[in-house]
Design an enzyme around this catalytic site. Structure first.
Site, PDB file in Angstrom:
ATOM      1  CG  HIS A  84       6.643  -0.610  10.072  1.00 17.73           C
ATOM      2  ND1 HIS A  84       5.839  -0.300   9.000  1.00 17.73           N
ATOM      3  CD2 HIS A  84       7.551   0.397  10.196  1.00 17.73           C
ATOM      4  CE1 HIS A  84       6.250   0.858   8.486  1.00 17.73           C
ATOM      5  NE2 HIS A  84       7.275   1.296   9.192  1.00 17.73           N
ATOM      6  CD  GLU A  87       3.300  -2.616   9.971  1.00 18.43           C
ATOM      7  OE1 GLU A  87       3.788  -2.934   8.878  1.00 18.43           O
ATOM      8  OE2 GLU A  87       3.022  -1.434  10.282  1.00 18.43           O
ATOM      9  CG  HIS A 191       4.995  -3.093   5.629  1.00 21.74           C
ATOM     10  ND1 HIS A 191       5.454  -2.103   6.459  1.00 21.74           N
ATOM     11  CD2 HIS A 191       5.939  -3.255   4.667  1.00 21.74           C
ATOM     12  CE1 HIS A 191       6.625  -1.669   6.024  1.00 21.74           C
ATOM     13  NE2 HIS A 191       6.933  -2.344   4.935  1.00 21.74           N
ATOM     14  CD  GLU A 282       0.721  -2.146   4.439  1.00 21.82           C
ATOM     15  OE1 GLU A 282       0.434  -2.639   5.561  1.00 21.82           O
ATOM     16  OE2 GLU A 282       1.559  -1.251   4.285  1.00 21.82           O
TER      17      GLU A 282
HETATM   18 ZN   LIG Z   1       4.399  -1.294   7.999  1.00 19.14          ZN
END
Ligand SMILES: [Zn+2]
Ligand SMILES: *[C@@H]1O[C@H](CO)[C@@H](O)[C@H](O)[C@H]1NC(C)=O
Ligand SMILES: *[C@@H]1O[C@H](CO)[C@@H](O)[C@H](O)[C@H]1NC(C)=O
Length: 441
Positions: A84, A87, A191, A282
């Protein structure tokens, strides 16, 4: 002469060696990787596994004592960041990880053993176009999440559970090809937008027991261990409550589906078709934090990033050989009770790698049509020694090559799809949460 010249330069301008804590756009990122490879040619290989929609290289730096090719017995590991594009923390963390590994080889004993025992592949950006499209640091979702065709790459992989009918993007195809090329054993996908280690499955249905909002793989215990290794070695992820407007995650970990269901994710693809255990990390509440915070992010994640790589040495590894001692590819090797949707098979060198926690396991090696060998093995703690338990199987009666893998065609569980949604009691509540907080992985 060249060596002496660059040594002099290094002594005169030591600052040139240090990687700064700032965001590195495509050109600087490529230049940094080239420079690392030039300075450390014996332990690095630099390759591009494909190009983005706008033609940017998808760089991978490979580290290891034998970086250019697979060595029998040395497992393949990978980190991928920035799929992404908005990110961004993982992208910079991986550059610092590369810097840390190359500069500490032969001086730090852990780094030296990692490079001796593991081939480490690092892709700092899977979505370089999305990163370049995100111009300002911004904590929340932006268009840069998507690739240049507006597609979410973490919804763009084939899905065994439902027909997601996506057009596979160039970035996704490059990663799929790369997974087919190398026999990866362990991986993580970096991420931002939360602080949690999330593990497979992200999608599911009742056929694999994904009732009660949890989609359990046969290796659930191993995945929980892997996620906890990351969260407990991180400065604060293990607390589970570090981001506002996010659920509380006990121990800083979650099953992907238990957080929210998604189709076409990369970690399920790795586990089901890639024979590679992947988790989703994350790493920041804010998706694109100011550059001034990057040094602190590195300090928070450094130990976890290293400890996680060591886990590639969990369990059992070895080769399957025929009566002439020749390696046998495509032999199914699985632990009993942990059979995979697409059975795990030996690679072209006849090797298998099974990530297992310490304990006793019955390993079943099967040449389809020619019989099985069952062997009980006691696994001890491999990561401590940078070495999984080694066991080779020999088929004394067989000298035929097993046929190529027949994996299920997707989607395997399509007929359960509507049932799956119907039995999820909190689906509406979850949908509401997603709308409220725009929670995106
Ligand atoms: Zn992501
Ligand atoms: C898949 O998507 C394509 C293009 O969007 C569409 O033409 C096709 O009908 C879809 N197939 C299915 C089975 O939904
Ligand atoms: C061993 O694995 C093969 C292939 O997956 C399977 O057909 C066979 O039933 C297994 N044997 C046992 C004893 O579990």
């Amino acid at each position: 002469m060249r060596e002496a010249g660059s040594l002099c330069l290094a002594l005169l301008f030591p600052a040139v060696l240090a990687l700064d804590f700032g965001y590195h756009h495509s050109e600087a990122l490529g230049a940094f990787l080239q420079e690392v490879h030039q300075r450390h040619p014996s332990i690095t290989a630099l390759r591009s596994v494909g190009r983005s929609v706008a033609g940017r290289e998808l760089w991978v730096l490979v580290l290891g004592r034998f970086p250019t090719e697979h060595t029998i017995g040395i497992p393949e590991f990978k980190y991928i960041a920035n799929m992404h594009g908005d990110e961004t923390v993982g992208r910079e963390l991986l550059l610092h990880l590369i810097d840390f590994l190359v500069t500490n080889d032969k001086s730090d004993p852990v780094v030296t053993k990692l490079i001796d025992s593991t081939r480490i592949h690092i892709m700092p950006s899977m979505n370089p176009d999305g990163f370049e499209a995100t111009t300002e640091p911004d904590c929340f979702y932006s268009e840069g999440r998507f690739n240049k065709n507006g597609k979410d790459l973490n919804r763009n992989f084939p899905d065994v559970f439902s027909s997601n009918n996506v057009t596979i993007q160039p970035e996704t195809q490059a990663v799929i090809n790369w997974i087919k090329d190398e026999s990866f054993v362990l991986s993580a996908n970096l991420h931002g937008g939360a602080l949690v280690a999330s593990y497979t499955f992200d999608n599911g249905n009742p056929a694999i027991g994904s009732l009660e909002d949890y989609s359990r793989s046969p290796d659930d215990d191993v995945f929980i261990h892997l996620a906890k290794i990351y969260s407990s070695n991180h400065a604060s992820m293990y607390k589970g409550n570090q981001c506002e407007n996010k659920p509380v995650f006990p121990h800083g970990i979650t099953n992907g589906y238990a957080w929210y269901q998604l189709q076409g994710g990369m970690q399920d693809y790795n586990y089901i078709w890639g024979q590679c255990f992947e988790i989703t990390l994350e790493l920041s509440c804010c998706k694109y934090p100011p550059a001034s915070q990057l040094h602190a992010f590195w300090n928070d994640n450094k130990a976890a990033l290293i400890e996680y790589i060591k886990q590639v040495h969990l369990g059992i590894k070895g080769q399957v050989l025929d009566r002439n001692g020749q390696p046998m590819p495509n032999v199914i090797v699985e632990a009993k009770g942990r059979e995979h949707i697409c059975p795990y098979r030996t690679n072209q060198y006849g090797e298998y790698y099974l990530l297992l926690l310490p304990g006793s396991y019955v390993i079943n090696a099967t040449v389809p049509g020619s019989g099985s060998i069952l062997k009980t093995l006691a696994v001890t703690n491999g990561p401590e020694n940078f070495q999984a338990l080694k066991y080779d199987f020999t088929f004394p009666e067989v000298s035929v090559t097993a046929r190529d893998a027949a994996c299920p065609t997707k989607p395997l569980y399509q007929h359960f799809e509507s049932f799956s949604a119907a039995v999820k009691p909190t689906l509406h509540f979850l949908a509401l949460m997603i709308v409220l907080y725009t929670v995106f992985k």
